[in-house]
Design an enzyme around this catalytic site. Sequence first.
Site, PDB file in Angstrom:
ATOM      1  N   ASP A  84       0.907  -1.392  -0.015  1.00 13.31           N
ATOM      2  CA  ASP A  84       0.013   0.231  -0.118  1.00 13.31           C
ATOM      3  C   ASP A  84       0.658   1.069   0.085  1.00 13.31           C
ATOM      4  OD1 ASP A  84      -2.967   0.916   1.930  1.00 13.31           O
ATOM      5  OD2 ASP A  84      -2.149   1.566   0.363  1.00 13.31           O
ATOM      6  N   ALA A  86       1.532   5.517   1.162  1.00 15.74           N
ATOM      7  CA  ALA A  86       1.328   6.253   2.296  1.00 15.74           C
ATOM      8  C   ALA A  86       1.385   7.820   1.850  1.00 15.74           C
ATOM      9  CB  ALA A  86       2.498   6.145   3.188  1.00 15.74           C
ATOM     10  N   ASP A  87       0.809   8.627   2.965  1.00 16.37           N
ATOM     11  CA  ASP A  87       0.904   9.933   2.740  1.00 16.37           C
ATOM     12  C   ASP A  87       2.360  10.419   3.264  1.00 16.37           C
ATOM     13  OD1 ASP A  87      -1.388  10.441   1.495  1.00 16.37           O
ATOM     14  OD2 ASP A  87      -2.525  10.042   3.504  1.00 16.37           O
ATOM     15  N   LYS A  97      -1.777   7.865   6.584  1.00 14.14           N
ATOM     16  CA  LYS A  97      -2.212   7.455   5.547  1.00 14.14           C
ATOM     17  C   LYS A  97      -3.809   7.872   5.635  1.00 14.14           C
ATOM     18  CE  LYS A  97      -2.087   3.107   4.209  1.00 14.14           C
ATOM     19  NZ  LYS A  97      -2.102   3.615   2.633  1.00 14.14           N
ATOM     20  N   GLY A  98      -4.614   8.026   4.568  1.00 14.64           N
ATOM     21  CA  GLY A  98      -6.115   7.908   4.534  1.00 14.64           C
ATOM     22  C   GLY A  98      -6.321   9.306   3.426  1.00 14.64           C
ATOM     23  N   GLU A 106      -7.913  -0.251   4.860  1.00 12.40           N
ATOM     24  CA  GLU A 106      -6.368  -0.266   4.598  1.00 12.40           C
ATOM     25  C   GLU A 106      -5.659  -0.880   5.961  1.00 12.40           C
ATOM     26  OE1 GLU A 106      -5.274   3.788   3.457  1.00 12.40           O
ATOM     27  OE2 GLU A 106      -4.962   2.910   1.447  1.00 12.40           O
TER      28      GLU A 106
HETATM   29  O1  DER Z   1      -5.147   7.186   1.009  1.00  5.71           O
HETATM   30  C1  DER Z   1      -4.148   6.397   1.367  1.00  5.71           C
HETATM   31  O2  DER Z   1      -3.954   5.791   2.356  1.00  5.71           O
HETATM   32  C2  DER Z   1      -3.265   6.132   0.277  1.00  5.71           C
HETATM   33  O3  DER Z   1      -2.592   4.916   0.470  1.00  5.71           O
HETATM   34  C3  DER Z   1      -2.119   7.239   0.097  1.00  5.71           C
HETATM   35  O4  DER Z   1      -1.942   7.380   1.583  1.00  5.71           O
HETATM   36  C4  DER Z   1      -1.246   7.249  -0.891  1.00  5.71           C
HETATM   37  O5  DER Z   1      -1.760   7.681  -1.831  1.00  5.71           O
HETATM   38  P1  DER Z   1      -1.082   8.238  -3.207  1.00  5.71           P
HETATM   39  O6  DER Z   1      -0.109   6.867  -3.577  1.00  5.71           O
HETATM   40  O7  DER Z   1      -1.931   8.372  -4.251  1.00  5.71           O
HETATM   41  O8  DER Z   1      -0.363   9.317  -2.637  1.00  5.71           O
END
Ligand code: DER
Length: 227
Positions: A84, A86-87, A97-98, A106
């Site tokens: 996944d 992350a921000d 995240k989020g 997630e």
């Molecule tokens: O919303 C989330 O958790 C996404 O995984 C985010 O954290 C990362 O999104 P991106 O890859 O579009 O920057």
Amino acid sequence: FEADLAKAHAARSAAELVQSGMIVGLGSGSTAGLLVKRLGERVAEEGLEFVGVPTSVSTAELARELNIPLRDVDDVPAVDLNIDGADEVDPEYRMIKGRGGALLREKLVACVASRRVTIVSPEKVVPRLGIDSPVPVEVSRLGYRHIEQRLRTLGARTSLRRGPDGAPFVTDGGNLIIDCGFSPLADPDTLEAGLKSVVGVFETGLFLGLCDVLVVGRPDGAEQIVT
Ligand code: DER
């Protein structure tokens, strides 16, 4: 453009970790979308056989289009590998995240995974969490005004997340998101405990201890860091 190239390299590097027979958590967001696309190529080109566990409706739709077999998290005994985005990621591999609104599923899928892989472009790696990104908090739609007040007493600068039409954003799970700004964000562990103590808070975008491998993409490749 360079960030997109870096995201693509991070996604392709992580996709190589998937082996036939695995149950794989499929993250949400643009970087995870590139991962799913790469896995779709591997299914088509190499006959890779694995089961995907999507972390959002949008990821499920993309994976289905690419003929990736899917199961809901409740229909698998465990997840071998979760990949996944992350921000933000700090030096202790703690994450925010989020931003995409999928944090509850997630985090649930990440928690049942044996190994959690985070794929990012370099700008997501920060010296300290919360300087630029708020902490998204998924809350009950019922009572959300009172919950927002309680979050404010914890020092949050709160903002109810709204969609493009100005209406409150509703998550896949039917809940609302209150983005909480803390500057500075003192101690993530203490903050996580404080946020979770508020009645009606379902989950936060603080992902602590949920990154076993960090894959940082660059315009010319990717670096895998075992945390
Ligand atoms: O919303 C989330 O958790 C996404 O995984 C985010 O954290 C990362 O999104 P991106 O890859 O579009 O920057």
